[in-house]
Design a protein around this motif. Sequence first.
Motif, PDB file in Angstrom:
ATOM      1  N   SER A  33      10.987  84.763  26.619  1.00  0.00           N
ATOM      2  CA  SER A  33      10.905  86.121  26.137  1.00  0.00           C
ATOM      3  C   SER A  33      11.695  86.268  24.839  1.00  0.00           C
ATOM      4  N   HIS A  34      12.939  85.780  24.864  1.00  0.00           N
ATOM      5  CA  HIS A  34      13.797  85.900  23.689  1.00  0.00           C
ATOM      6  C   HIS A  34      13.257  85.070  22.534  1.00  0.00           C
ATOM      7  N   ARG A  49       9.956  86.635  21.201  1.00  0.00           N
ATOM      8  CA  ARG A  49      10.002  87.987  20.647  1.00  0.00           C
ATOM      9  C   ARG A  49      10.825  88.061  19.369  1.00  0.00           C
ATOM     10  N   ARG A  52       6.432  86.095  35.359  1.00  0.00           N
ATOM     11  CA  ARG A  52       7.287  86.766  36.346  1.00  0.00           C
ATOM     12  C   ARG A  52       6.561  86.899  37.673  1.00  0.00           C
ATOM     13  N   GLU A  91       8.580  93.266  38.620  1.00  0.00           N
ATOM     14  CA  GLU A  91       9.266  94.475  39.093  1.00  0.00           C
ATOM     15  C   GLU A  91       8.286  95.634  39.143  1.00  0.00           C
ATOM     16  N   HIS A 104       8.004  99.853  39.911  1.00  0.00           N
ATOM     17  CA  HIS A 104       8.814 101.058  40.044  1.00  0.00           C
ATOM     18  C   HIS A 104       8.052 102.029  40.916  1.00  0.00           C
ATOM     19  N   ALA A 134      15.308  91.786  23.480  1.00  0.00           N
ATOM     20  CA  ALA A 134      14.096  90.973  23.417  1.00  0.00           C
ATOM     21  C   ALA A 134      13.606  90.642  24.816  1.00  0.00           C
ATOM     22  N   ARG A 135      14.356  91.039  25.819  1.00  0.00           N
ATOM     23  CA  ARG A 135      13.970  90.680  27.178  1.00  0.00           C
ATOM     24  C   ARG A 135      12.912  91.645  27.698  1.00  0.00           C
ATOM     25  N   GLY A 136      13.089  92.892  27.361  1.00  0.00           N
ATOM     26  CA  GLY A 136      12.091  93.888  27.728  1.00  0.00           C
ATOM     27  C   GLY A 136      11.903  94.064  29.210  1.00  0.00           C
ATOM     28  N   GLU A 137      12.889  93.663  29.999  1.00  0.00           N
ATOM     29  CA  GLU A 137      12.739  93.855  31.442  1.00  0.00           C
ATOM     30  C   GLU A 137      13.319  95.197  31.831  1.00  0.00           C
ATOM     31  N   THR A 138      12.597  95.839  32.731  1.00  0.00           N
ATOM     32  CA  THR A 138      12.965  97.206  33.045  1.00  0.00           C
ATOM     33  C   THR A 138      14.354  97.296  33.644  1.00  0.00           C
ATOM     34  N   SER A 139      14.747  96.253  34.416  1.00  0.00           N
ATOM     35  CA  SER A 139      16.056  96.317  35.042  1.00  0.00           C
ATOM     36  C   SER A 139      17.145  96.361  33.976  1.00  0.00           C
TER      37      SER A 139
END
Lengths: 443, 224
Positions: free
Chosen positions: A227-228, A231, A280, A287, A289, B80-85
């Motif tokens: 991801s890092h 991006r 993921r 995840e 919600h 840059a992780r963009g994870e909701t947590s």
Amino acid sequence: MVTATVVAASLLLFGIGTALNLYYEQVEALDVQLSEEAGHFLVEIAQAPDPAQWLQQSEAREILALLPHVWVYVQDPQGAIILRSADAPVIAPSLFSPRPGFRNIAVEGRRARIGTFSERGLQVTLVAPLEEVEEIVADLMLAYLFALPLAVVAAAVGSWWITHRALAPIAAITATAGEITAQKLDRRLPESDSRDEIAQLTRILNEMFDRLQRAFQSAQRFSADASHELRTPLTIMRGRLEEALRRPGVLPDEEAMLVDLLDENIRLSAIVDSLLLLARADSAQLELHLAEADLTAIAEEVLEDAEILASTRGIALERALPPTLPLRVDAGRLRQVLLNLLDNATKYTEPGGRIRLELRSAGSGCVCTIVNTGPAIPEAKADRIFDRFFRGNEARADDERGSGLGLSICRELIHAHGGRLELAENRDGHIAFQFELPPDRKI
Amino acid sequence: MRVLVIEDEKKIASFVRNGLREEGFTVEVCHRGDEALERLTHEPYDLAVLDIMLPGRDGLSVLKLLRERRIGLPVLILSARGETSERIEGLDLGADDYLAKPFSIEELTARLRALLRRRSGENLSLYKVDDLTLNLVTREVRRQDRAIELTPREFSLLETLMRAPGRVFTRTQLCERVWEYQFDPGTNLVDVYIQRLRRKIDDGAERKLLQTRRGVGYYLQPEA
């Protein structure tokens, strides 16, 4: 219950066997006794100079008197009774056997054992009642019948206890293993010092959980790192492109090129997002919600966009929605799934065709079906439409480009909700994608 | 307005600095978390743009210590992780806003302005371009005195355009912003919505506001 029945049946068989065995042993003992008692008498008959005369003497009667529980009958060769015990009842001649041996008979309504012996043409018959033997057996049976229910209960309780004790560690392992989820991968089963099979199983499972945790952690690290790493350059490119576009005096064809690059940058970012979402999902870290939402409202909102997509292609959009359908879902993700499926349906429906969105509650969950009138998906492709980067129709002439990830993402998102998305029907003029969502999910 | 941009990736820091300067901010850049904590503790800044992955001390820990030291300047987190947590964690630790990479500089400046306006008690909920107003709280849209009825999508589209008047948005950008989930921007969805919006706000008006830059995209500005 099964154990108790089996135990009861086998105990009953065992009891019957024991009783029969006892009965025959007792009868055999009686036969031996009769033979011995007859023996004294027969010896005298054999040794007497004149047996018939001896039998008339008082000595013979005295011997008979010494055998109180046995009735003795002596017959001459013609069958006439020449001597019998003082208390012996008269019995029918037919009951006397012509041959030596033992039998059961009934005398005056009582069962008795009869033994026949012969010596020097005389027939000596001894009769002993079987009451005593029968009483012994009856007593045993009675005792047994009283003991049987107790034995069955004891066996049932005992076997339950033993099974329970033997399985308790396995139940504990099951319970703990169930708690070890993607979120709680550091939990382990309690290990004991013993060297039995259960302890071995526990150790092996714990080692497996160690490996699983390492695999999960590296997958997790991968998606964070990827991801890092992906991006950051995308962010730089986008920033630079926007900077260049803002510069005063940009020529029109420069601007067109920069806009193209910017659009591609945004598309690429969207693909990176999709891939990371799939990564993921693969490591069970998607995840959601979850919150109470009205699926009908979500569907109507999405239909607003779908109407536009459909109407510009001359496709009719039909709907069958319940007035309201509350369910605990990730509303944003569900919107994404619905729009994606409707967008897909639009692309593969011929102008003038129809698309229908159906939503209905099923149990306390729901079923959603999206039907369109396009041509059937060729079988070879139908198997692969949920594959990543698979495109349904490469030959499409217009400029629409999906990433080929839409359906696989939809499937993962529905799966994360505990449901399943599939191609339910596939024939010309009737293509149906369907997913069901289970009632409230515990995470 | 003095902004501290804390970002270890020098190229990102550079275009953020340029973009914010163009918008009139006074921008300083710092590349390390520990250094940022020192500077924010001892010098008066109006805003901080904070990356999460930083050498020296990570962004979330910088934020946590700032709040513990009762330094309440508005902080926008970049990640840059963009994870909701992570987003939720950041907001829980006292961040005022969160932006996932890659982001558009226009989005960043719009959000920073919103943070400043919130801080100064200014009416944050009203956007105005010429005689067109959009109220984020009441969700009312007016052209002069005429009330305009918009669907949620149309509202969101107009809001995006009004946050940066005069800036051209491509279809893809609008798709990304309004239809958060970035579905295929090749569809003509954006064009159809723009046409509807144009009918609702510009029909019968003296000056047209919703403009097309041919081959590029759309923007909101009074006709020249």
